[in-house]
Design an enzyme around this catalytic site. Structure first.
Site, mmCIF file in Angstrom:
data_model
loop_
_atom_site.group_PDB
_atom_site.id
_atom_site.type_symbol
_atom_site.label_atom_id
_atom_site.label_comp_id
_atom_site.label_asym_id
_atom_site.label_seq_id
_atom_site.Cartn_x
_atom_site.Cartn_y
_atom_site.Cartn_z
ATOM 1 N N TYR A 19 0.869 -1.181 0.000
ATOM 2 C CA TYR A 19 0.000 0.000 0.000
ATOM 3 C C TYR A 19 0.899 1.221 0.000
ATOM 4 O O TYR A 19 1.963 1.225 -0.619
ATOM 5 C CB TYR A 19 -0.966 -0.074 1.199
ATOM 6 C CG TYR A 19 -2.165 0.811 1.014
ATOM 7 C CD1 TYR A 19 -2.911 0.762 -0.161
ATOM 8 C CD2 TYR A 19 -2.554 1.704 2.007
ATOM 9 C CE1 TYR A 19 -4.000 1.578 -0.347
ATOM 10 C CE2 TYR A 19 -3.656 2.525 1.837
ATOM 11 C CZ TYR A 19 -4.379 2.461 0.650
ATOM 12 O OH TYR A 19 -5.460 3.274 0.464
ATOM 13 N N LYS A 74 -20.246 -20.586 -10.348
ATOM 14 C CA LYS A 74 -19.513 -20.402 -11.606
ATOM 15 C C LYS A 74 -18.106 -19.891 -11.329
ATOM 16 O O LYS A 74 -17.129 -20.348 -11.944
ATOM 17 C CB LYS A 74 -20.266 -19.398 -12.476
ATOM 18 C CG LYS A 74 -19.876 -19.436 -13.938
ATOM 19 C CD LYS A 74 -20.589 -20.580 -14.632
ATOM 20 C CE LYS A 74 -20.455 -20.510 -16.114
ATOM 21 N NZ LYS A 74 -21.401 -21.379 -16.796
ATOM 22 N N ASP A 117 -26.884 -16.506 -17.650
ATOM 23 C CA ASP A 117 -28.294 -16.602 -17.251
ATOM 24 C C ASP A 117 -29.067 -15.317 -17.508
ATOM 25 O O ASP A 117 -29.815 -14.829 -16.659
ATOM 26 C CB ASP A 117 -28.387 -16.996 -15.768
ATOM 27 C CG ASP A 117 -27.891 -18.416 -15.524
ATOM 28 O OD1 ASP A 117 -27.673 -19.139 -16.501
ATOM 29 O OD2 ASP A 117 -27.710 -18.780 -14.349
ATOM 30 N N ASN A 298 -20.898 -27.562 -19.524
ATOM 31 C CA ASN A 298 -20.152 -26.365 -19.921
ATOM 32 C C ASN A 298 -18.805 -26.225 -19.224
ATOM 33 O O ASN A 298 -17.916 -25.546 -19.730
ATOM 34 C CB ASN A 298 -20.984 -25.106 -19.610
ATOM 35 C CG ASN A 298 -22.161 -24.953 -20.524
ATOM 36 O OD1 ASN A 298 -22.553 -25.903 -21.206
ATOM 37 N ND2 ASN A 298 -22.746 -23.775 -20.564
#
Length: 371
Positions: A19, A74, A117, A298
């Site tokens: 950071y 997914k 979807d 898939n």
């Protein structure tokens, strides 16, 4: 799911590097050369999994909140099978313009967009317009993931039955997202006699009720062969049936198909033709379910496709890349090819690397690679 750092953060020096003030050096470098983001951020390995919740699995329009578990799942598959990081994004809008504008504004945070979807026919316009506006891969998995795996399976099924793509008669029931994409990739692969049906019968240009997408599909399918009528009409003598529609095909219609036919009933959880019925007439049967042989899943395609696209720093996913993925999948079966084994298992460790390598090579051939 969780987000984890790939480096340690256990000291003041680590903190100052990760950071402030160390991070400012990276920011300044990227500001001077935006391409450096591909080397110094997570962007080139991260995909947004985007839905509006209108066509979730077999559940339909259940909304963005209820769609989140599927998008999370997914994302887990992306990581497990392709080592691709994914972030689920459920949008609280079904307006085409709002979805497109939202994704465009989110795009700098991601190396690719996986649409998921979203109901047809809206999904076609959303994908096409995002492709036009973004220089990163945009992929609607409900369309193209299904199409790639279906082509891989059909390639091996034709090989087993001694058929040639150019002389094989194919019928697809369902003209939504998956049906349109399967039809297009089969045409690219050399299938010439193809009829696509919806609830009102075969898509052909003399019908006055077709959407622009269906009209364009009719012009390159049934219009070329003069086929028309109902699903029952075109099943007579057909070599291949691919169902992506739901519903049920009566057994007496299945019985009219050609000898040693091929039946893919891909609706979940209930295939259009139950395997028990299909096996009475067909030589090769596939479904979308994991409890039957030959699952058209898939997950065999999308993780490796994005992995390959990311490895090549591709600006898009081309038809050539999809065909390469299907060819790679079909080839993995090799000498094990049999009626109950026309596609590899998702857990075959060769799947992801084979698909990603083929896709990256195709990206370079097609001129969309930046690496």
């Amino acid at each position: 799911m969780e987000v984890r750092s790939t480096v340690g953060l256990g000291s003041r020096e680590d903190l100052s590097l990760a950071y402030t003030p160390g991070v400012a050096r990276v920011c300044e470098a990227i500001a001077a050369d935006a391409e450096l983001a591909r080397h110094y951020t997570w962007v080139p390995n991260t995909v947004a999994v985007v839905t509006d919740g209108t066509a979730v699995l077999g559940l339909g329009d259940i909304g963005p909140a209820a769609a989140m578990p599927v998008m999370e799942g997914k994302a887990v598959l992306f990581k497990s099978f392709g080592n691709v990081d994914a972030v689920p994004i459920c949008l609280d809008t079904t307006d085409v313009e709002e979805i497109i504008e939202t994704v465009v504004r989110l795009a700098p945070s991601f190396g690719g967009i996986n649409l998921e979807d979203i109901s047809a026919p809206r999904c076609f316009e959303i994908e096409d317009r995002l492709k036009e506006r973004l220089d990163i891969p945009v992929f609607h998995d409900d369309q193209h993931g299904t199409a790639v795996v279906a082509l891989a399976a059909l390639t091996n099924a034709l090989r087993l039955t001694g058929r040639d793509a150019g002389s094989t008669r194919v019928v697809i029931s369902g003209a939504g997202a998956a049906g349109v994409a399967v039809a297009k990739i089969l045409l690219e692969a050399g299938i010439k006699d193809l009829a696509v049906t919806d609830r009102k019968g075969v898509l052909h240009s003399s019908r006055g009720d077709l959407t622009p997408v269906k009209r364009a599909l009719a012009a390159v399918t049934a219009d070329q062969t003069g086929r028309s009528g109902t699903l029952a009409d075109v099943l007579v003598g057909a070599d291949v049936y691919i169902g992506v529609s739901g519903g049920t095909v009566p057994e007496e219609q299945v019985a009219t198909m050609a000898a040693e036919s091929i039946i893919f009933g891909l609706a979940n959880p209930n295939p259009e033709v139950h395997p028990e019925v299909a096996h009475r007439y067909a030589r090769i049967v596939a479904t979308g379910r994991s409890d039957f042989p030959n699952q058209i899943n898939n997950v065999l395609a999308f993780p490796g496709i994005f992995r390959g696209a990311f490895d090549a720093h591709a600006t898009a996913i081309t038809e050539g890349m999809k065909l390469a993925a299907a060819t790679a999948l079909a080839g993995l079966v090799g000498d094990d090819l049999a009626e109950d084994l026309i596609v590899p298992s998702p857990f075959d460790p060769r799947v992801g690397p084979a698909v990603s390598t083929a896709v990256a090579e195709a990206a370079r051939r097609d001129g969309v690679a930046r690496a």
